[in-house]
Design an enzyme around this catalytic site. Structure first.
Site, PDB file in Angstrom:
ATOM      1  N   HIS A   1     -15.732   2.058 -26.897  1.00  0.00           N
ATOM      2  CA  HIS A   1     -17.313   2.313 -26.632  1.00  0.00           C
ATOM      3  C   HIS A   1     -17.721   1.569 -25.481  1.00  0.00           C
ATOM      4  O   HIS A   1     -17.712   0.182 -25.511  1.00  0.00           O
ATOM      5  CB  HIS A   1     -18.389   2.694 -27.534  1.00  0.00           C
ATOM      6  CG  HIS A   1     -18.330   1.336 -28.510  1.00  0.00           C
ATOM      7  ND1 HIS A   1     -17.532   1.030 -29.447  1.00  0.00           N
ATOM      8  CD2 HIS A   1     -19.312   0.418 -28.527  1.00  0.00           C
ATOM      9  CE1 HIS A   1     -17.807  -0.157 -30.171  1.00  0.00           C
ATOM     10  NE2 HIS A   1     -18.895  -0.620 -29.500  1.00  0.00           N
TER      11      HIS A   1
ATOM     12  N   HIS B   1     -20.931   0.217 -23.803  1.00  0.00           N
ATOM     13  CA  HIS B   1     -22.583   0.146 -23.628  1.00  0.00           C
ATOM     14  C   HIS B   1     -23.128   0.398 -22.342  1.00  0.00           C
ATOM     15  O   HIS B   1     -22.651  -0.535 -21.356  1.00  0.00           O
ATOM     16  CB  HIS B   1     -22.879  -1.125 -24.364  1.00  0.00           C
ATOM     17  CG  HIS B   1     -22.547  -1.446 -25.700  1.00  0.00           C
ATOM     18  ND1 HIS B   1     -23.644  -1.149 -26.659  1.00  0.00           N
ATOM     19  CD2 HIS B   1     -21.512  -1.990 -26.211  1.00  0.00           C
ATOM     20  CE1 HIS B   1     -22.845  -1.475 -27.739  1.00  0.00           C
ATOM     21  NE2 HIS B   1     -21.470  -2.141 -27.773  1.00  0.00           N
TER      22      HIS B   1
END
Ligand code: AMP
Ligand code: ZN
Length: 140
Positions: A99, A101
């Site tokens: 992921h 951010h």
């Protein structure tokens, strides 16, 4: 991956606040909201981290990022944005589904801080050349 919370979000088995979705990529609000609008961009197919990402996945994951970043910036009138990606436990990764951010920035007290510590004095120009060569060597 059956026990991965982000895979569960992809498959709508856990709730999320989605901001973007296409065939390969999902972006949703990070539950911690380090700053207002803090968003995670993930590939829909499970990979643990950047080290496992092939260039096709990288292309698909990163290509919508500027558009998502601009949408967050406009929606919340952010002044800037930090992009952060923790890879590996020692780098602070807690969820082992890749992921990125997106952390919109408003001012110096908004909840996020850049904490780079310079070690420039520890490396000579020759050291840097040697280190760059070591990496180039691995890229061949
Ligand atoms: P990292 O430390 O880079 O692995 O970040 C993991 C992030 O996932 C943290 O910022 C958490 O707040 C976020 N997170 C964990 N569970 C959820 C969830 N169910 N929905 C949204 N964000 C989550
Ligand atoms: Zn996963």
């Amino acid at each position: 991956m059956s026990d991965c919370i982000f895979c569960k979000i992809v498959h709508n088995e856990l709730p999320s606040a989605k901001v973007y979705e296409d065939e390969h990529v999902l972006a949703f609000l990070d539950i911690s909201q380090v700053t207002k609008g803090h968003t995670l961009v993930i590939p829909k197919l499970h990979i643990d981290d950047l080290f496992q990402m092939d260039s096709g996945t990288a292309e698909r994951v990163f290509s919508p990022v500027p558009e998502i970043a601009n949408a967050i910036k406009e929606a919340f009138h952010a002044e800037g944005m930090n992009l952060l990606n923790n890879n590996g436990a020692f780098a602070g990764q807690e969820v082992f589904h890749y992921h990125l951010h997106l952390i919109p920035r408003y001012d110096h007290t908004d909840g996020f801080a850049k904490t780079f510590i310079s070690h420039q004095n520890d490396y000579s120009p020759a050291d840097l050349q040697e280190m760059a060569a070591a990496v180039r060597n691995k890229l061949q």
